[in-house]
Design a protein around this motif. Structure first.
Motif, PDB file in Angstrom:
ATOM      1  N   MET A  75       0.825  -1.202   0.000  1.00 56.15           N
ATOM      2  CA  MET A  75       0.000   0.000   0.000  1.00 56.15           C
ATOM      3  C   MET A  75       0.866   1.261   0.000  1.00 56.15           C
ATOM      4  O   MET A  75       0.620   2.212  -0.753  1.00 56.15           O
ATOM      5  CB  MET A  75      -0.907  -0.007   1.243  1.00 56.15           C
ATOM      6  N   THR A  76       1.914   1.239   0.823  1.00 57.15           N
ATOM      7  CA  THR A  76       2.816   2.394   0.910  1.00 57.15           C
ATOM      8  C   THR A  76       3.601   2.584  -0.380  1.00 57.15           C
ATOM      9  O   THR A  76       3.754   3.706  -0.873  1.00 57.15           O
ATOM     10  CB  THR A  76       3.794   2.233   2.083  1.00 57.15           C
ATOM     11  N   SER A  77       4.099   1.482  -0.942  1.00 59.02           N
ATOM     12  CA  SER A  77       4.894   1.579  -2.175  1.00 59.02           C
ATOM     13  C   SER A  77       4.054   2.090  -3.338  1.00 59.02           C
ATOM     14  O   SER A  77       4.531   2.868  -4.174  1.00 59.02           O
ATOM     15  CB  SER A  77       5.512   0.220  -2.528  1.00 59.02           C
ATOM     16  N   LEU A  78       2.785   1.697  -3.397  1.00 55.97           N
ATOM     17  CA  LEU A  78       1.894   2.184  -4.455  1.00 55.97           C
ATOM     18  C   LEU A  78       1.624   3.673  -4.301  1.00 55.97           C
ATOM     19  O   LEU A  78       1.575   4.417  -5.284  1.00 55.97           O
ATOM     20  CB  LEU A  78       0.576   1.408  -4.425  1.00 55.97           C
ATOM     21  N   ALA A  79       1.451   4.114  -3.045  1.00 53.56           N
ATOM     22  CA  ALA A  79       1.202   5.537  -2.800  1.00 53.56           C
ATOM     23  C   ALA A  79       2.446   6.372  -3.123  1.00 53.56           C
ATOM     24  O   ALA A  79       2.341   7.499  -3.617  1.00 53.56           O
ATOM     25  CB  ALA A  79       0.792   5.754  -1.346  1.00 53.56           C
ATOM     26  N   THR A  88      15.870   4.545   0.502  1.00 53.43           N
ATOM     27  CA  THR A  88      16.727   3.511   1.076  1.00 53.43           C
ATOM     28  C   THR A  88      15.840   2.521   1.838  1.00 53.43           C
ATOM     29  O   THR A  88      14.686   2.838   2.163  1.00 53.43           O
ATOM     30  CB  THR A  88      17.743   4.118   2.052  1.00 53.43           C
ATOM     31  N   PRO A  89      16.344   1.329   2.149  1.00 55.89           N
ATOM     32  CA  PRO A  89      15.551   0.381   2.942  1.00 55.89           C
ATOM     33  C   PRO A  89      15.073   0.974   4.266  1.00 55.89           C
ATOM     34  O   PRO A  89      13.945   0.705   4.703  1.00 55.89           O
ATOM     35  CB  PRO A  89      16.530  -0.782   3.174  1.00 55.89           C
ATOM     36  N   GLU A  90      15.915   1.792   4.893  1.00 57.81           N
ATOM     37  CA  GLU A  90      15.529   2.422   6.155  1.00 57.81           C
ATOM     38  C   GLU A  90      14.395   3.423   5.944  1.00 57.81           C
ATOM     39  O   GLU A  90      13.443   3.480   6.742  1.00 57.81           O
ATOM     40  CB  GLU A  90      16.743   3.140   6.786  1.00 57.81           C
ATOM     41  N   GLN A  91      14.491   4.203   4.874  1.00 57.59           N
ATOM     42  CA  GLN A  91      13.432   5.172   4.563  1.00 57.59           C
ATOM     43  C   GLN A  91      12.131   4.454   4.215  1.00 57.59           C
ATOM     44  O   GLN A  91      11.053   4.887   4.614  1.00 57.59           O
ATOM     45  CB  GLN A  91      13.869   6.075   3.402  1.00 57.59           C
ATOM     46  N   LEU A  95       8.607   4.928   6.112  1.00 56.08           N
ATOM     47  CA  LEU A  95       7.384   5.291   5.387  1.00 56.08           C
ATOM     48  C   LEU A  95       6.256   4.309   5.696  1.00 56.08           C
ATOM     49  O   LEU A  95       5.115   4.724   5.942  1.00 56.08           O
ATOM     50  CB  LEU A  95       7.651   5.315   3.876  1.00 56.08           C
ATOM     51  N   VAL A  96       6.576   3.028   5.683  1.00 58.83           N
ATOM     52  CA  VAL A  96       5.572   2.011   5.977  1.00 58.83           C
ATOM     53  C   VAL A  96       5.023   2.201   7.390  1.00 58.83           C
ATOM     54  O   VAL A  96       3.805   2.167   7.615  1.00 58.83           O
ATOM     55  CB  VAL A  96       6.160   0.586   5.835  1.00 58.83           C
ATOM     56  N   THR A  97       5.918   2.420   8.340  1.00 63.05           N
ATOM     57  CA  THR A  97       5.512   2.588   9.740  1.00 63.05           C
ATOM     58  C   THR A  97       4.606   3.796   9.922  1.00 63.05           C
ATOM     59  O   THR A  97       3.550   3.712  10.568  1.00 63.05           O
ATOM     60  CB  THR A  97       6.753   2.744  10.649  1.00 63.05           C
ATOM     61  N   GLU A  98       4.998   4.929   9.345  1.00 65.02           N
ATOM     62  CA  GLU A  98       4.223   6.160   9.525  1.00 65.02           C
ATOM     63  C   GLU A  98       2.900   6.118   8.754  1.00 65.02           C
ATOM     64  O   GLU A  98       1.874   6.579   9.257  1.00 65.02           O
ATOM     65  CB  GLU A  98       5.047   7.378   9.088  1.00 65.02           C
ATOM     66  N   PHE A  99       2.925   5.552   7.545  1.00 62.62           N
ATOM     67  CA  PHE A  99       1.693   5.467   6.764  1.00 62.62           C
ATOM     68  C   PHE A  99       0.713   4.511   7.435  1.00 62.62           C
ATOM     69  O   PHE A  99      -0.495   4.759   7.472  1.00 62.62           O
ATOM     70  CB  PHE A  99       2.002   5.005   5.335  1.00 62.62           C
ATOM     71  N   ARG A 100       1.233   3.417   7.991  1.00 62.67           N
ATOM     72  CA  ARG A 100       0.383   2.474   8.707  1.00 62.67           C
ATOM     73  C   ARG A 100      -0.271   3.152   9.913  1.00 62.67           C
ATOM     74  O   ARG A 100      -1.455   2.953  10.176  1.00 62.67           O
ATOM     75  CB  ARG A 100       1.192   1.256   9.159  1.00 62.67           C
ATOM     76  N   SER A 101       0.501   3.964  10.618  1.00 66.50           N
ATOM     77  CA  SER A 101      -0.051   4.689  11.772  1.00 66.50           C
ATOM     78  C   SER A 101      -1.154   5.645  11.331  1.00 66.50           C
ATOM     79  O   SER A 101      -2.190   5.769  11.991  1.00 66.50           O
ATOM     80  CB  SER A 101       1.061   5.473  12.484  1.00 66.50           C
ATOM     81  N   GLY A 191      11.414  14.483   3.662  1.00 64.42           N
ATOM     82  CA  GLY A 191      10.363  15.480   3.860  1.00 64.42           C
ATOM     83  C   GLY A 191       8.998  14.819   4.005  1.00 64.42           C
ATOM     84  O   GLY A 191       8.176  15.237   4.825  1.00 64.42           O
ATOM     85  N   LEU A 192       8.755  13.772   3.214  1.00 62.09           N
ATOM     86  CA  LEU A 192       7.493  13.033   3.313  1.00 62.09           C
ATOM     87  C   LEU A 192       7.402  12.314   4.657  1.00 62.09           C
ATOM     88  O   LEU A 192       6.353  12.339   5.307  1.00 62.09           O
ATOM     89  CB  LEU A 192       7.387  12.016   2.177  1.00 62.09           C
ATOM     90  N   ILE A 193       8.509  11.697   5.077  1.00 59.75           N
ATOM     91  CA  ILE A 193       8.525  11.001   6.366  1.00 59.75           C
ATOM     92  C   ILE A 193       8.211  11.980   7.494  1.00 59.75           C
ATOM     93  O   ILE A 193       7.412  11.671   8.392  1.00 59.75           O
ATOM     94  CB  ILE A 193       9.892  10.325   6.605  1.00 59.75           C
ATOM     95  N   LYS A 194       8.830  13.153   7.439  1.00 55.50           N
ATOM     96  CA  LYS A 194       8.587  14.170   8.485  1.00 55.50           C
ATOM     97  C   LYS A 194       7.137  14.624   8.476  1.00 55.50           C
ATOM     98  O   LYS A 194       6.514  14.793   9.531  1.00 55.50           O
ATOM     99  CB  LYS A 194       9.502  15.378   8.282  1.00 55.50           C
ATOM    100  N   SER A 195       6.571  14.806   7.268  1.00 57.29           N
ATOM    101  CA  SER A 195       5.177  15.239   7.152  1.00 57.29           C
ATOM    102  C   SER A 195       4.234  14.213   7.767  1.00 57.29           C
ATOM    103  O   SER A 195       3.310  14.561   8.515  1.00 57.29           O
ATOM    104  CB  SER A 195       4.828  15.459   5.679  1.00 57.29           C
TER     105      SER A 195
END
Length: 210
Positions: A75-79, A88-91, A95-101, A191-195
Motif C-alpha cells: 500500500m505504501t509503495s503504491l502511494a 533507502t531500505p531504512e526510509q 514510510l511504511v511505519t508512519e503510513f500504517r499509523s 520530507g514526506l517522512i517528516k510530514s
C-alpha cells in the motif's frame, strides 16, 4: 498426567494450530472480508469504551482485527509510486511505519462513529485462479445514502490481504499518491517522512484529549 499423555496433548495442539492456519490461508477473499467486517462491527457496537469515544480502545481494535490482513508495504509503495525505488531500505521502513499509523487513525475515526450500520456484500466476480480481486460491499445507514465500500485484495503465501480501499468511488492509495508526490517534490523522501510523522503526532495528541 503422564509423559505420554502430555506429548499427545502437545501433538494434538500442534496439529490443530497448523490446520487452523491452513484453513485461514485458504479462506476466500470475500469470506475473509465478511468475517473481519462482522467481527469488527460487532465489537464496535458492543464495546462500551468504543461507544464512549475511547480512541485508544478503537486503535487497539484496528491493530488487532484489521492490520494483520493489510499489506502495509504494498500500500505504501503504491502511494509513493516511482519514488519508492529511490528510498533507502531504512526510509522505506519509516514510510511504511508512519503510513500504517496514519491508516490506523483513519480507521479508528470511522469506527468510533459506528452505531447501527449494516453491511451488504456483493457477489464476488473472480475465478478460482485469480491472485488479485476486488471485494465490493455497501454500508447501509439509518440516515443518508448507502456508502459504497470496496477492497483490493491480493493472494499471498499466508492468505489474502488488502492493499487498497475504495470509499464512494475514491481509492485510498490514489488519494494519497498526490500528497506523497507533493511532499517528496518539496522535501524529498525525508520530507514526506517528516510530514507523516508530524501528522501522526497531531492525531495522537487530538486522540489523547478525547
Amino acid at each position: 498426567m503422564n509423559l505420554f499423555t502430555k506429548l499427545l496433548a502437545v501433538a494434538v495442539s500442534a496439529v490443530t494450530l497448523t490446520f487452523s492456519a491452513a484453513a485461514l490461508a485458504q479462506e476466500a477473499p470475500d469470506v475473509l472480508v465478511k468475517r473481519i467486517s462482522e467481527d469488527v462491527l460487532s465489537t464496535a457496537k458492543t464495546d462500551k469504551e468504543i461507544q464512549s469515544g475511547n480512541i485508544g480502545r478503537v486503535v487497539a481494535l484496528v491493530e488487532e482485527k484489521i492490520l494483520p490482513y493489510v499489506d502495509s508495504q504494498r500500500m505504501t509503495s503504491l502511494a509513493a509510486g516511482r519514488y519508492w525505488r529511490q528510498a533507502t531500505p531504512e526510509q522505506q521502513q519509516q514510510l511504511v511505519t508512519e503510513f500504517r499509523s496514519l491508516l490506523i487513525y483513519t480507521y479508528s475515526g470511522a469506527l468510533s462513529q459506528v452505531r447501527d450500520q449494516k453491511i451488504e456484500y456483493k457477489p464476488l466476480r473472480a475465478d478460482p485462479s485469480d491472485t488479485e480481486v476486488e471485494v465490493r460491499s455497501q454500508v447501509s445507514q439509518p440516515r443518508g445514502e448507502p456508502i459504497q465500500l470496496s477492497y483490493r485484495m491480493e493472494k499471498t503465501s499466508t492468505g489474502w490481504k488488502m492493499y487498497d480501499v475504495n470509499v464512494m468511488g475514491a481509492w485510498l492509495v490514489e488519494a494519497y499518491k498526490g500528497t506523497f508526490n507533493s511532499e517528496i517534490t518539496k522535501g524529498g523522501i525525508d520530507g514526506l517522512i517528516k510530514s507523516l510523522t508530524d501528522k501522526n503526532k497531531q492525531l495522537a495528541a487530538r486522540s489523547a484529549k478525547k
